[in-house]
Design a protein around this motif. Structure first.
Motif, PDB file in Angstrom:
ATOM      1  N   SER A   2      37.378  34.517  27.000  1.00  0.00           N
ATOM      2  CA  SER A   2      38.397  34.231  27.942  1.00  0.00           C
ATOM      3  C   SER A   2      38.513  32.698  28.031  1.00  0.00           C
ATOM      4  N   PHE A   3      39.738  32.242  28.777  1.00  0.00           N
ATOM      5  CA  PHE A   3      40.061  30.950  28.705  1.00  0.00           C
ATOM      6  C   PHE A   3      39.476  30.182  30.123  1.00  0.00           C
ATOM      7  N   LYS A   4      38.057  29.748  30.237  1.00  0.00           N
ATOM      8  CA  LYS A   4      37.474  29.394  31.204  1.00  0.00           C
ATOM      9  C   LYS A   4      37.719  28.003  31.612  1.00  0.00           C
ATOM     10  N   TYR A   5      38.115  27.159  30.827  1.00  0.00           N
ATOM     11  CA  TYR A   5      38.239  25.704  31.053  1.00  0.00           C
ATOM     12  C   TYR A   5      39.596  25.303  31.336  1.00  0.00           C
ATOM     13  N   SER A   6      40.015  24.191  31.943  1.00  0.00           N
ATOM     14  CA  SER A   6      41.517  23.908  32.565  1.00  0.00           C
ATOM     15  C   SER A   6      41.526  22.254  31.952  1.00  0.00           C
ATOM     16  N   PHE A   7      42.689  21.929  31.784  1.00  0.00           N
ATOM     17  CA  PHE A   7      42.997  20.618  31.440  1.00  0.00           C
ATOM     18  C   PHE A   7      44.466  20.134  32.067  1.00  0.00           C
ATOM     19  N   THR A   8      44.481  19.296  32.934  1.00  0.00           N
ATOM     20  CA  THR A   8      45.559  18.692  33.663  1.00  0.00           C
ATOM     21  C   THR A   8      45.755  17.377  33.217  1.00  0.00           C
ATOM     22  N   PHE A   9      47.225  17.205  32.650  1.00  0.00           N
ATOM     23  CA  PHE A   9      47.711  15.962  32.254  1.00  0.00           C
ATOM     24  C   PHE A   9      48.751  15.545  32.636  1.00  0.00           C
ATOM     25  N   PRO A  10      49.328  14.251  32.825  1.00  0.00           N
ATOM     26  CA  PRO A  10      50.662  13.891  33.304  1.00  0.00           C
ATOM     27  C   PRO A  10      51.620  14.245  32.366  1.00  0.00           C
ATOM     28  N   ILE A  11      52.951  14.690  32.956  1.00  0.00           N
ATOM     29  CA  ILE A  11      53.941  15.095  31.899  1.00  0.00           C
ATOM     30  C   ILE A  11      55.155  15.078  32.912  1.00  0.00           C
ATOM     31  N   THR A  12      56.285  14.519  32.433  1.00  0.00           N
ATOM     32  CA  THR A  12      57.553  14.297  33.483  1.00  0.00           C
ATOM     33  C   THR A  12      58.571  14.768  32.743  1.00  0.00           C
ATOM     34  N   GLY A  13      59.588  15.100  33.343  1.00  0.00           N
ATOM     35  CA  GLY A  13      60.963  15.225  32.594  1.00  0.00           C
ATOM     36  C   GLY A  13      61.141  16.806  32.516  1.00  0.00           C
ATOM     37  N   PRO A  14      62.357  17.283  31.916  1.00  0.00           N
ATOM     38  CA  PRO A  14      62.625  18.596  31.554  1.00  0.00           C
ATOM     39  C   PRO A  14      61.853  19.167  30.428  1.00  0.00           C
ATOM     40  N   ASN A  15      62.107  20.344  30.169  1.00  0.00           N
ATOM     41  CA  ASN A  15      61.353  21.129  29.025  1.00  0.00           C
ATOM     42  C   ASN A  15      60.150  20.498  28.590  1.00  0.00           C
ATOM     43  N   LYS A  16      59.157  20.721  29.740  1.00  0.00           N
ATOM     44  CA  LYS A  16      57.768  20.483  29.484  1.00  0.00           C
ATOM     45  C   LYS A  16      57.189  21.201  28.592  1.00  0.00           C
ATOM     46  N   LEU A  17      57.317  22.535  28.685  1.00  0.00           N
ATOM     47  CA  LEU A  17      56.559  23.489  27.808  1.00  0.00           C
ATOM     48  C   LEU A  17      57.092  23.308  26.370  1.00  0.00           C
ATOM     49  N   PRO A  18      58.372  23.365  26.094  1.00  0.00           N
ATOM     50  CA  PRO A  18      58.672  23.320  24.539  1.00  0.00           C
ATOM     51  C   PRO A  18      58.149  21.875  24.054  1.00  0.00           C
ATOM     52  N   ARG A  19      58.190  20.769  24.860  1.00  0.00           N
ATOM     53  CA  ARG A  19      57.859  19.590  24.393  1.00  0.00           C
ATOM     54  C   ARG A  19      56.266  19.395  24.011  1.00  0.00           C
ATOM     55  N   PHE A  20      55.521  20.220  24.918  1.00  0.00           N
ATOM     56  CA  PHE A  20      54.123  20.331  24.728  1.00  0.00           C
ATOM     57  C   PHE A  20      53.648  21.246  23.609  1.00  0.00           C
ATOM     58  N   SER A  34      46.028  28.708  26.818  1.00  0.00           N
ATOM     59  CA  SER A  34      47.002  29.695  27.642  1.00  0.00           C
ATOM     60  C   SER A  34      47.869  28.544  28.420  1.00  0.00           C
ATOM     61  N   LEU A  35      49.121  28.662  28.116  1.00  0.00           N
ATOM     62  CA  LEU A  35      50.067  27.842  28.985  1.00  0.00           C
ATOM     63  C   LEU A  35      50.631  28.619  30.155  1.00  0.00           C
ATOM     64  N   PRO A  36      51.184  27.921  31.001  1.00  0.00           N
ATOM     65  CA  PRO A  36      51.671  28.401  32.301  1.00  0.00           C
ATOM     66  C   PRO A  36      53.108  28.973  31.976  1.00  0.00           C
ATOM     67  N   PRO A  37      53.443  30.047  32.425  1.00  0.00           N
ATOM     68  CA  PRO A  37      54.861  30.807  32.333  1.00  0.00           C
ATOM     69  C   PRO A  37      55.994  29.844  32.372  1.00  0.00           C
ATOM     70  N   GLN A  38      55.780  28.989  33.233  1.00  0.00           N
ATOM     71  CA  GLN A  38      56.836  27.528  33.571  1.00  0.00           C
ATOM     72  C   GLN A  38      56.283  26.654  34.244  1.00  0.00           C
ATOM     73  N   VAL A  39      57.068  25.488  34.169  1.00  0.00           N
ATOM     74  CA  VAL A  39      56.475  24.350  34.981  1.00  0.00           C
ATOM     75  C   VAL A  39      57.777  23.610  35.618  1.00  0.00           C
ATOM     76  N   PRO A  40      57.644  23.677  37.048  1.00  0.00           N
ATOM     77  CA  PRO A  40      58.877  23.161  37.791  1.00  0.00           C
ATOM     78  C   PRO A  40      59.421  21.785  37.082  1.00  0.00           C
ATOM     79  N   ILE A  41      60.651  21.423  37.335  1.00  0.00           N
ATOM     80  CA  ILE A  41      61.208  20.466  36.763  1.00  0.00           C
ATOM     81  C   ILE A  41      60.601  18.953  37.364  1.00  0.00           C
TER      82      ILE A  41
END
Length: 68
Positions: A2-20, A34-41
């Motif tokens: 399973s996905f036991k580890y997390s990593f949080t990084f700075p990212i701003t602006g629209p379309n975060k998931l497609p860019r990442f 494993s990516l989140p289903p969505q990220v608020p703008i």
């Protein structure tokens, strides 16, 4: 495994998931994540889930140089 580890990084602006996703496909295609289903703008960070500490280190090393 399973996905036991997390990593949080700075990212701003629209379309975060497609860019990442595009960045990850180009720079770390071998790292399962494993990516989140969505990220608020208005959000200025994104958290992804990873399978190992080594994967987290690979992402961390490469994302510091990226302009997401």
């Amino acid at each position: 495994m399973s996905f036991k580890y997390s990593f949080t990084f700075p990212i701003t602006g629209p379309n975060k998931l497609p860019r990442f996703k595009q960045w990850a496909a180009e720079h770390v295609p071998e790292v399962p994540m494993s990516l989140p289903p969505q990220v608020p703008i208005k959000s200025e960070a994104m958290t992804i889930r990873l399978k190992s500490a080594e994967d987290r280190q690979k992402i961390s090393d490469k994302i510091q140089k990226a302009k997401l």
